[in-house]
Design an enzyme around this catalytic site. Structure first.
Site: not given
Ligand code: UD1
Length: 358
Positions: A205
């Site tokens: 991821h």
């Molecule tokens: C975040 C953390 C990362 C951690 C990871 C674990 C930061 C900078 N990154 O990354 O260090 O390893 O979490 O999973 O804080 N999304 C969903 N549902 C959710 C959450 C996210 O659909 O419940 C999707 C959204 O489109 C979002 C994307 O995933 O834009 C990324 O989510 P985001 O919280 O930005 O970062 P992660 O890649 O999950």
């Protein structure tokens, strides 16, 4: 004494659960604030049930967005939430996600004492958003709770006084030790028709791997080759699922066994029976070491070098040949064995509370 814990994303929940349990055992008053950075039931709610966490006292509902908007919304909402609580003696922030930094900055500026759980880890790669969160949070914190000696050395090199640093061990391993028997009883490999010891588990991821189509394509080439030898089970993170829709990647992704993200116990059941783990996650490198399962880290570096020097981890990068070579060793049962690092013993949460009380 009042302790406020701040969680936001999936990897935070298993770090805070043992600390909350240890606080409760010492009769400390506590509140749990969920920033809502992760909000899907599979990325958040299921972990509360699996880990026996109480429902959050406050949910900030910040959701996804750019780094700046997420951090800013989290700061505004957390500041307001803090204002409605009696002043806490400690604000505990785990890990390295955007919620961690946002909460640490607000609490420090409010004159509150901040404890950083999992302090001192460094990948020395500033293109990684988590590295900036780690460095900034460590320099804001009053108490730096570290998992291993390398973390203490990183903090000393950055001029952080030793008096602020307490090595407590690995709280994530507390959760693993506590829950392993219950996880195994779920028999997830068997339910998926897999032979224990006869499959690989994959997670991917990190933006550096999944947001860059060239890197993702190289990784999928290697992973599809591994899948010719053993099933590769891939619980897909929402960020990654969106990328896999690209038609040029879908063919190779079809060689993998794509499943929805799993809860804590189901995923631990799956990894504990795996022949090898392939991942770009930080926490899973540690869990593989805790389980004695060979781990290939699909990144150029790790902020958890003890999983390499003492544990089962090998940092292989994204070169398909290197991945196939090290995966082949694990499949032929010549993978790294490793040993448990000091203080990865299931009692880190109690040491955290000891440090808070002192
Ligand atoms: C975040 C953390 C990362 C951690 C990871 C674990 C930061 C900078 N990154 O990354 O260090 O390893 O979490 O999973 O804080 N999304 C969903 N549902 C959710 C959450 C996210 O659909 O419940 C999707 C959204 O489109 C979002 C994307 O995933 O834009 C990324 O989510 P985001 O919280 O930005 O970062 P992660 O890649 O999950």
């Amino acid at each position: 004494m009042l302790v406020v814990h701040v969680v936001g994303t999936r990897p935070n929940f298993m770090k805070v659960a043992p600390v909350m349990r240890a606080c409760a055992a010492r009769g400390l008053e506590q509140r749990l604030i969920h920033t809502g950075q992760h909000y899907d039931a599979r990325m958040s709610d299921v972990f509360f049930g699996d880990l026996g966490l109480p429902p959050p006292d406050v949910h900030l509902g910040i959701g996804s967005g750019s780094h700046a908007s997420m951090t800013a919304r989290c700061m505004l909402a957390f500041e307001e939430a803090l204002g409605r609580l009696p002043p806490p003696d400690w604000v505990v922030v785990p890990g390295d996600v955007n919620s961690t930094l946002a909460a640490a900055l607000v609490a420090a500026k409010a004159g509150l004492r901040v404890a950083h759980l999992e302090a001192g880890l460094r990948s020395f790669d500033r293109t990684m958003p988590e590295e900036l969160n780690r460095v900034a949070t460590d320099h804001l914190a009053d108490l730096l709770l570290t998992p291993s000696a390398d973390a203490d050395e990183n903090l000393a090199r950055e001029g952080i006084p030793a008096a602020r640093v307490v090595r407590v061990g690995n709280v994530m391993i507390d959760s693993l030790v506590e829950n392993l028997a219950a996880a195994r009883a779920r028999a997830v490999p068997e339910r998926l028709g897999l032979t224990p010891g006869g499959y690989a588990v994959l997670t991917l991821h990190r933006p550096s791997n999944v947001d860059d189509p060239v890197t993702l394509s190289r990784l999928l080439t290697a992973l599809a080759r591994i899948a010719e030898r053993v099933p590769v089970v891939f619980p897909v993170h929402p960020r990654t699922r969106a990328r896999l829709l690209d038609p040029s990647l879908a063919g190779r992704a079809a060689a993998l066994r794509l499943v929805e993200p799993m809860g804590y116990l189901d995923f631990l059941s799956l990894t504990s029976g795996a022949r090898l783990v392939l991942t770009d996650s930080g926490g899973l490198q540690e869990e593989a070491t805790g389980l004695g399962v060979p781990c290939l880290t699909l990144r150029e570096n790790t902020e958890r070098p003890i999983t390499v020097s003492e544990g089962t981890n090998t940092v292989v990068g994204t070169d398909p040949e290197a991945i196939l070579r090290v995966a082949g060793e694990a499949l032929e049962r010549r993978g790294k064995q490793g040993r448990q690092p000091a203080l990865w013993d299931g009692h880190a949460g109690e040491r955290v509370v000891g440090a808070l009380l002192r």
